[in-house]
Write an enzyme that holds these catalytic residues in place. Structure first.
Site, PDB file in Angstrom:
ATOM      1  N   ARG A  27      58.941  34.313  67.882  1.00 62.34           N
ATOM      2  CA  ARG A  27      58.338  33.670  66.717  1.00 62.34           C
ATOM      3  C   ARG A  27      58.843  32.246  66.521  1.00 62.34           C
ATOM      4  O   ARG A  27      58.336  31.518  65.674  1.00 62.34           O
ATOM      5  CB  ARG A  27      58.642  34.487  65.459  1.00 62.34           C
ATOM      6  CG  ARG A  27      58.001  35.857  65.449  1.00 62.34           C
ATOM      7  CD  ARG A  27      58.310  36.585  64.155  1.00 62.34           C
ATOM      8  NE  ARG A  27      57.693  35.923  63.020  1.00 62.34           N
ATOM      9  CZ  ARG A  27      56.478  36.175  62.545  1.00 62.34           C
ATOM     10  NH1 ARG A  27      55.742  37.105  63.131  1.00 62.34           N
ATOM     11  NH2 ARG A  27      56.006  35.537  61.503  1.00 62.34           N
ATOM     12  N   TRP A  74      60.949  28.031  64.139  1.00 62.51           N
ATOM     13  CA  TRP A  74      59.973  27.151  64.791  1.00 62.51           C
ATOM     14  C   TRP A  74      59.709  26.030  63.796  1.00 62.51           C
ATOM     15  O   TRP A  74      59.212  26.267  62.698  1.00 62.51           O
ATOM     16  CB  TRP A  74      58.693  27.914  65.105  1.00 62.51           C
ATOM     17  CG  TRP A  74      57.708  27.149  65.923  1.00 62.51           C
ATOM     18  CD1 TRP A  74      57.703  26.996  67.275  1.00 62.51           C
ATOM     19  CD2 TRP A  74      56.556  26.444  65.444  1.00 62.51           C
ATOM     20  NE1 TRP A  74      56.626  26.247  67.663  1.00 62.51           N
ATOM     21  CE2 TRP A  74      55.897  25.892  66.573  1.00 62.51           C
ATOM     22  CE3 TRP A  74      56.019  26.229  64.177  1.00 62.51           C
ATOM     23  CZ2 TRP A  74      54.740  25.141  66.458  1.00 62.51           C
ATOM     24  CZ3 TRP A  74      54.858  25.476  64.070  1.00 62.51           C
ATOM     25  CH2 TRP A  74      54.233  24.941  65.204  1.00 62.51           C
ATOM     26  N   GLY A  99      57.293  30.273  56.554  1.00 58.09           N
ATOM     27  CA  GLY A  99      56.129  29.797  55.823  1.00 58.09           C
ATOM     28  C   GLY A  99      56.215  28.308  55.541  1.00 58.09           C
ATOM     29  O   GLY A  99      57.038  27.591  56.130  1.00 58.09           O
ATOM     30  N   LYS A 601      54.557  32.695  68.799  1.00 52.17           N
ATOM     31  CA  LYS A 601      53.652  33.826  69.002  1.00 52.17           C
ATOM     32  C   LYS A 601      52.641  33.961  67.874  1.00 52.17           C
ATOM     33  O   LYS A 601      51.450  34.098  68.113  1.00 52.17           O
ATOM     34  CB  LYS A 601      54.474  35.114  69.120  1.00 52.17           C
ATOM     35  CG  LYS A 601      53.627  36.355  69.448  1.00 52.17           C
ATOM     36  CD  LYS A 601      53.016  36.238  70.830  1.00 52.17           C
ATOM     37  CE  LYS A 601      52.225  37.469  71.192  1.00 52.17           C
ATOM     38  NZ  LYS A 601      51.543  37.310  72.491  1.00 52.17           N
TER      39      LYS A 601
END
Length: 606
Positions: A27, A74, A99, A601
């Site tokens: 992720r 990320w 988020g 991902k």
């Protein structure tokens, strides 16, 4: 885009958090960190780069404790750096967040006027300061979190710990995934199920606007307004071993080879061979009410949607449009109660697709989703969900998720086609029988991997590739090019072969390998002519064609063969060698196959 994990219990939190982060690294892998309550104080360790860097730091600077939260990042706001890595800490509060906080700049300015000093460039730090401010005003942790989130506009999944209440973790979500794992005298939280499978299979999926208070002996779920919510725990049937490499060099290769099983699992129990029928129990849409179908998806899932346009229009006779999720809701689509929206997302958390679905529902459309994750946000927004049963897909570049999406969409097209009368019982039987034979045919292609590896060795040094296909196979040219771009960083373009003369032919020379999809279907004579045109200009042709095809073989420099199949299902067979070709080229290039640069991902923010 990021992954969060939390633990509270009697065990060493550090090792559990590291294990969970390892399973969430797909992720995001710009940086990672954790906060553990050690002797009543929050101890934070953060590192840039991949998770191995955090593990190395923890060896040098160990922490101990039975409660903690972790994060793999990320980058969205702020460059990858230790200062921008999570958890963020202020006062005695630590926060991890997945988020985007859309109004963080205005909140930041307000807090600065109050004398708050910021240490990072992230939007997340705003949450940390808000919670700390409310605790200093006398609120308990739960109230401080609820009050702080009222100021937030945007998407989030958060986990919070505090030195003032060291026996609990507070979590909350809005438009980002969050799952709570239940154990004996211990509880867990994570962005995704694989992170906690080693410890529990009993989970609770949180909905938007919900929060959970975790202690080691209990989990209480409430709305952000404070109403207690009774949640029914669910048992997840994925085993921890399914999320391991199982002896393969990379997750991607393992997942490519899992496709015969994944495709079988997707249609198993849903087809009646003798009757030519498809059973999808939750599909309650009245086909007579459908005037138009809209498919909404992103990336590889969008390519699956393009394939299904051909299937739906041919087998159902219903006009079908395919939209990229990030464009759909901004173009005033003519969606109404006579529309069926098919949303496709492996994770079920793709932000743009979810936004499109919400807009479609607002306009009265029925929504069917194609998804791989039970209980995902997309599934909860849909009238019906067709789960693909691919199992966890850890490699960032989608493989088995794509072919199972194509399988599920084929089933849906046959189902609607039977209901509309466009597909007779005889044709239905033929189509289902073709589908049942498909896994064995995929196994045959996978057995040819050494030959594809040999072709990759002849072409991996080229800098540009062109992929050509026609009709229902054109989207597979797009998908093949995308796979090569994603994992090898080689420039590649997919085109409808008939468009070659309208521009791309200018690029063709001896330095331009051309991957041509040339199965023997209704477009076969045309694709042979396209091969001749490319060959005449010096192009080096890699042809993917049916076994025993002499005519197309003569026009190609290299050949990859696939078995014969119905043209409705040939896109699935064409996909497999393109995945293997991209994989072996990437390995030869020395790239990080499972975690290609700049990609994550699940794209859970717009």
């Amino acid at each position: 885009m990021c992954g969060i994990v939390g633990y509270i219990g009697n065990k060493d939190a550090c090792e559990i958090l590291l294990d969970g982060l390892k399973r969430l690294e797909y992720r995001g892998y710009d940086s990672s960190g954790m906060a553990v309550i050690d002797g009543g104080k929050i101890a934070v360790r953060r590192s840039t780069g991949k998770l191995v860097e955090l593990r190395t730091r923890l060896i040098k600077e160990p922490v101990t404790g039975n409660i903690g939260i972790g994060h793999t990042r990320w980058a969205t706001h702020g460059r990858p750096s230790e200062e921008n890595a999570h958890p963020h800490v202020e006062g005695g509060v630590a926060v991890v967040h997945n988020g985007i906080i859309e109004n963080y700049l205005s909140l930041k300015e307000t807090l600065k006027k109050e004398g708050v000093s910021f240490k990072s460039e992230t939007d997340t730090e705003v949450i940390c300061h808000l919670i700390d401010r409310h605790i200093r005003q006398g609120m308990d942790l739960e109230t401080a979190v609820k009050t702080s989130l009222k100021y937030i506009i945007g998407s989030y999944a958060i986990a919070v710990v505090s030195e003032k209440e060291p026996e609990k973790i507070i979590v909350a979500k809005m438009e980002c995934p969050l799952v709570v794992g239940l154990g004996e005298a211990e509880n867990f939280v994570a962005s995704d199920v694989p992170a906690i499978l080693n410890n529990t299979r009993t989970v609770i999926f949180l909905e938007d606007g919900e929060m959970a208070i975790l202690s080691k002996d209990a989990v209480e779920v409430k709305t952000l307004e404070g109403t207690i919510v009774k949640k029914l725990p669910r048992e997840v049937d994925w085993s921890p071993a399914m999320a391991e490499k199982d002896g393969y060099r990379h997750f991607m290769l393992k997942e490519i080879f899992e496709q015969p099983r994944a495709v079988t699992d997707t249609f198993r129990g849903r087809v009646l061979e003798e009757a030519g029928d498809v059973i999808i129990e939750d599909f309650k849409v009245n086909e007579e009410d459908i005037e138009r179908i809209y498919i909404v998806a992103c990336g590889t899932s969008w390519h699956a949607g393009l394939v299904s346009k051909f299937l739906l229009e041919e087998l159902c006779g219903i006009p079908t449009e395919v939209d990229i999720g990030s464009e759909f809701r901004y173009r005033s689509p003519l969606v109404n109660k006579r529309s069926l929206v098919i949303a496709i997302s492996q994770s079920g958390e793709t932000a743009d697709t979810l936004a499109g679905v919400k807009e479609a529902r607002r306009r009265g459309a029925s929504v069917v989703s194609i998804c791989n994750v039970v209980g995902s946000s997309l599934a909860r927004e849909s009238d019906c969900t067709i789960y693909t049963h691919a199992g966890p897909e850890i490699g960032v570049a989608s493989t088995k998720a794509f072919t199972t999406q194509l399988t599920a969409l084929f089933l849906l097209a046959v189902l609607i086609g039977k209901r509309t009368g466009k597909v007779s019982s005889e044709v239905g039987c033929e189509l289902i029988q073709e589908l049942v034979k498909l896994p064995k045919k995929i196994e045959g292609i996978l057995a040819n991997e050494p030959a594809i590896d040999a072709i990759a060795r002849r072409y991996f040094h080229f800098r540009d590739f062109l992929y050509l296909g026609r009709g229902i196979n054109y989207p597979i040219a797009l998908e093949g090019a995308l796979k090569l771009k994603e994992i090898s960083y080689i420039h590649a373009e997919g085109y409808p072969a008939g468009e070659m003369k309208h521009g791309p032919i200018a690029l063709i020379d001896e330095d331009m390998p051309i991957v041509v999809l040339a199965p023997k279907d209704m477009n076969y004579p045309k694709i042979l002519a396209n091969m001749e045109e490319a060959k005449a200009r010096g192009g080096r042709i890699i042809a993917v064609l049916n076994e025993g095809d002499v005519d197309a073989s003569k026009k190609a420099d290299d050949v990859i063969t696939i078995p014969y199949a119905s043209h409705h299902l040939i896109p699935i067979l064409l996909t497999i060698p393109l995945q293997l070709l991209a994989y072996h080229i990437a390995v030869l290039k020395g790239t990080d196959v499972d975690q290609p640069r700049n990609l994550a991902k699940s794209v859970t923010v717009e």
